[in-house]
Scaffold this active site. Sequence first.
Site, mmCIF file in Angstrom:
data_model
loop_
_atom_site.group_PDB
_atom_site.id
_atom_site.type_symbol
_atom_site.label_atom_id
_atom_site.label_comp_id
_atom_site.label_asym_id
_atom_site.label_seq_id
_atom_site.Cartn_x
_atom_site.Cartn_y
_atom_site.Cartn_z
ATOM 1 N N GLY A 31 0.796 -1.220 0.000
ATOM 2 C CA GLY A 31 0.000 0.000 0.000
ATOM 3 C C GLY A 31 0.828 1.269 0.000
ATOM 4 O O GLY A 31 2.014 1.256 -0.298
ATOM 5 N N GLU A 35 3.406 5.696 -8.300
ATOM 6 C CA GLU A 35 3.404 5.340 -9.726
ATOM 7 C C GLU A 35 4.085 3.995 -10.018
ATOM 8 O O GLU A 35 3.810 3.389 -11.051
ATOM 9 C CB GLU A 35 4.056 6.437 -10.575
ATOM 10 N N GLY A 36 4.986 3.567 -9.146
ATOM 11 C CA GLY A 36 5.588 2.236 -9.326
ATOM 12 C C GLY A 36 4.520 1.159 -9.221
ATOM 13 O O GLY A 36 4.396 0.290 -10.099
ATOM 14 N N HIS A 37 3.708 1.250 -8.166
ATOM 15 C CA HIS A 37 2.607 0.285 -8.004
ATOM 16 C C HIS A 37 1.620 0.401 -9.173
ATOM 17 O O HIS A 37 1.114 -0.602 -9.674
ATOM 18 C CB HIS A 37 1.844 0.551 -6.704
ATOM 19 N N LYS A 149 12.536 -2.957 -8.838
ATOM 20 C CA LYS A 149 13.140 -2.151 -7.770
ATOM 21 C C LYS A 149 13.575 -3.073 -6.637
ATOM 22 O O LYS A 149 14.577 -2.836 -5.984
ATOM 23 C CB LYS A 149 12.116 -1.130 -7.283
ATOM 24 N N ASP A 150 12.781 -4.121 -6.407
ATOM 25 C CA ASP A 150 13.123 -5.135 -5.401
ATOM 26 C C ASP A 150 13.616 -6.379 -6.146
ATOM 27 O O ASP A 150 12.951 -7.414 -6.181
ATOM 28 C CB ASP A 150 11.896 -5.446 -4.549
ATOM 29 N N GLN A 153 14.005 -9.696 -4.370
ATOM 30 C CA GLN A 153 12.678 -10.295 -4.158
ATOM 31 C C GLN A 153 12.210 -11.017 -5.424
ATOM 32 O O GLN A 153 11.713 -12.138 -5.365
ATOM 33 C CB GLN A 153 11.697 -9.199 -3.759
ATOM 34 N N LYS A 184 10.926 5.486 -7.216
ATOM 35 C CA LYS A 184 9.726 5.748 -6.405
ATOM 36 C C LYS A 184 9.633 4.700 -5.313
ATOM 37 O O LYS A 184 9.880 3.508 -5.556
ATOM 38 C CB LYS A 184 8.478 5.673 -7.277
ATOM 39 N N SER A 185 9.283 5.154 -4.123
ATOM 40 C CA SER A 185 9.155 4.236 -2.996
ATOM 41 C C SER A 185 8.200 4.838 -1.978
ATOM 42 O O SER A 185 8.192 6.065 -1.777
ATOM 43 C CB SER A 185 10.527 4.031 -2.355
HETATM 44 P P1 AMP Z 1 5.764 -2.599 -1.832
HETATM 45 O O1 AMP Z 1 4.410 -2.023 -1.609
HETATM 46 O O2 AMP Z 1 6.884 -1.623 -1.606
HETATM 47 O O3 AMP Z 1 5.967 -3.929 -1.150
HETATM 48 O O4 AMP Z 1 5.856 -2.915 -3.382
HETATM 49 C C1 AMP Z 1 4.883 -3.712 -4.018
HETATM 50 C C2 AMP Z 1 5.357 -4.042 -5.406
HETATM 51 O O5 AMP Z 1 5.587 -2.820 -6.141
HETATM 52 C C3 AMP Z 1 6.689 -4.808 -5.412
HETATM 53 O O6 AMP Z 1 6.652 -5.791 -6.438
HETATM 54 C C4 AMP Z 1 7.688 -3.722 -5.716
HETATM 55 O O7 AMP Z 1 8.868 -4.206 -6.346
HETATM 56 C C5 AMP Z 1 6.894 -2.843 -6.666
HETATM 57 N N1 AMP Z 1 7.480 -1.504 -6.710
HETATM 58 C C6 AMP Z 1 7.740 -0.684 -5.656
HETATM 59 N N2 AMP Z 1 8.340 0.453 -6.075
HETATM 60 C C7 AMP Z 1 8.458 0.345 -7.416
HETATM 61 C C8 AMP Z 1 8.998 1.187 -8.444
HETATM 62 N N3 AMP Z 1 9.533 2.370 -8.162
HETATM 63 N N4 AMP Z 1 8.951 0.744 -9.728
HETATM 64 C C9 AMP Z 1 8.417 -0.473 -10.021
HETATM 65 N N5 AMP Z 1 7.893 -1.296 -9.116
HETATM 66 C C10 AMP Z 1 7.911 -0.910 -7.829
#
Ligand code: AMP
Length: 281
Positions: A31, A35-37, A149-150, A153, A184-185
Amino acid sequence: MRIFQKIKDLQVEIIKQKLSGKKIGFVPTMGFLHEGHVELIKRARADSDIVVLSIFVNPLQFGPNEDFDSYPRDIKRDEEIAVQNGVDFLFYPTVEEMYPTKTTVTAIANNKVNVLCGKSRVGHFDGVVTVVTKLFNIVQPNKAYFGLKDAQQVAIIHSLIEDFNFPIELVEVPTIREVDGLAKSSRNVYLSDSERNEAVEINRSLDLAIEAINNGENNNDVIIDLIRNNIEDKTSGTIDYVEIYSYPELQNITEIKGKLIIAIAVKFSRARLIDNKIIEI
Ligand code: AMP
């Protein structure tokens, strides 16, 4: 968009959809969407009949001194973003729903975890593979979307899918960045203004490394020093790691050759940021 908080309710609906031949695309997240999500959701939307987005801050993947309690959360905003981007089912379980009793069986990642984030966040990937196993069983997707980005993982989830025989295709999505290059994070909100300015050096250092490699440098220690020096000179952050491995095996390399990951983690006062580049030489 339908919102599910109960595992059983989602499972009943998923079974119905699958029986009528629908293809399920699944985007697991914690959550505080950005924009990555959204890129993952768009990819799922383009490929699937039903897009399932999960939002679950998984306590199992946080260490005792990590940011589980303070991890940013904003479900109302996330719901709006999910609707705008065509999510069909939002799965938003409580911790009690996912882990109602003390668990007897959990998954363990044995390989690819002694480096990078696995080394500095001991047990983190056991928490990840356990929750992803549960989510895969609940959602039963045809395809699941993960961000590079991960990248560690992604490498470990590939192994999870193979080792546990999940009939799921993992779709790898490239890292989405701010205009200045910062990945983006959700954790970027923790940065102070000055740290936010400095944080661009993370991506910049990786680009400097790639430039040096393209100019013929093939000694990994030299490349690692180049990145370290740039971060130490230009930021107030503390380097957690700068490492180079073969990808996706995450094995040590003796020279810059083949498919490689150059990865970095930097701690600022409230945020630990990670980034990487995958290159093929
Ligand atoms: P998270 O909510 O941080 O656990 O991320 C959920 C999913 O979104 C994971 O597969 C992350 O690798 C992906 N994600 C997070 N940040 C980015 C990003 N900047 N660009 C692409 N995917 C992302």
